[in-house]
Design a protein around this motif. Sequence first.
Motif, PDB file in Angstrom:
ATOM      1  N   ARG A  12       0.839  -1.214   0.000  1.00 59.22           N
ATOM      2  CA  ARG A  12       0.000   0.000   0.000  1.00 59.22           C
ATOM      3  C   ARG A  12       0.867   1.254   0.000  1.00 59.22           C
ATOM      4  NH1 ARG A  12      -5.459   0.338  -1.309  1.00 59.22           N
ATOM      5  NH2 ARG A  12      -6.549  -1.514  -0.571  1.00 59.22           N
ATOM      6  N   ARG A  65      -2.274   5.211   1.637  1.00 61.41           N
ATOM      7  CA  ARG A  65      -2.775   4.851   0.313  1.00 61.41           C
ATOM      8  C   ARG A  65      -2.400   5.892  -0.740  1.00 61.41           C
ATOM      9  NH1 ARG A  65      -8.371   4.672   0.217  1.00 61.41           N
ATOM     10  NH2 ARG A  65      -8.638   5.560   2.309  1.00 61.41           N
ATOM     11  N   PRO A  77      -1.935  -0.858  -5.964  1.00 57.79           N
ATOM     12  CA  PRO A  77      -1.513   0.545  -5.861  1.00 57.79           C
ATOM     13  C   PRO A  77      -0.787   0.969  -7.128  1.00 57.79           C
ATOM     14  CG  PRO A  77      -1.068  -0.618  -3.820  1.00 57.79           C
ATOM     15  CD  PRO A  77      -1.512  -1.656  -4.799  1.00 57.79           C
TER      16      PRO A  77
END
Length: 309
Positions: free
Chosen positions: A30, A167, A296
Motif C-alpha cells: 500500500r 494509500r 496501488p
Amino acid sequence: MEILVPILAAAVRSGTPVLYATLGEILTERAGIMNLGLEGVMLVGAYAGFSVTKSTGNPWLGLLAAALAGALLVTVHAFACIHLGANQVVSGLALTLCGTGLSSLLGRASIGETIRGLGPLPLPGLSQIPFLGPVFFRHDPLVYVSYLLTACLCWFLFSTRSGLNLRAVGENPRAADAMGLPVARIRYLYTLLGGALAGLGGAYLSVVYTQMWVEGMTAGRGWIALALVIFGIWHPLRAALGSYLFGGVEALQLRIQAAGSSVPAPLLLMLPYLLTILVLLFISLRKGKGILLGAPAALGVPYRREERE
C-alpha cells in the motif's frame, strides 16, 4: 458436522502464519514497495523466535525477537529500494536468498530440537458457542491477535487520515509529496512494519505451531502470502479469508494422508499450492485486464523528488 469442525479449526490455525505475512505485505505494498523476500523474512523470524524462546524460556520474548529480526532484515531492502532506487523485484529475491541461507546457517545445530511455546487458550464463554466456539475461539493467543489485527487494519486503511496518507503514497507519491507528506519516511515505516509482521508469522510456525526448529519450515508460505495479497485485492479482510482457505486445504490434505489414502503423498502436499495458482488464474481471467488490477498505482516504482515524470 463433527468432521467439519476440526477441519475448520485446523484451517484457522494453519492459515494464521500466512495471514500475518499477508497483512504485513499489504501494508508494505500500500506504500508502493514490493517485497518479494517474505519467505526469507519468515525463516529468519522463525529461527529468531525459536532461539530466543529456547534460551529464555519465554515465548513472548521469542515473538518479540522475531518481529525485530524481520524488521531489521527488511531494512536492507527498504534502504536499497527507497533511498537508492534499486529494482524492487531483484532486491526482494536477494532478500529471500539471504534469509533462507542465514536461517539455515544459524539453525544448523538446532535442527529437531523442541521448545515449550504457546499453547491453546480457550476464551471463556466464546469457546462454548456451538460450532463457532471450537472453530474460532479455542486457539492460542496469536490467533486472537490476528483477528484483532485484521479488523484494526481494515479500520486504519479506510477510516483514518493516516491510512489515507498511506494509500496516497502508494497511489501517487508525487501528489502526496506535493501535499507535504514525507513519502520516504512513510515507505520506510510500513516496509519495516510489514517485515515485523512477516517475522511474527514465521515465529508462529516455530514457537506455536510446531514448537521446534526445522530447516526451511516455512515451506513456501512466504510466496503464498504474496499470492494472497493479490487474491485479497490488497484488502485485509479478503486476505484473511484467503489465508484460511489455504489453511483449510492444507488441513484437509493432512487429514487425507492420516486416513491412509491411496493418493500419492507428494500429490496431496501440492494441493494448497495448486489451489493458490488456480485462484490467481481465476482472478486474472475475471479481471480481464490483468491480475494486478486494483494494485496501488505506484507499486514497485521508485520515487525521487528531483526527477520529473
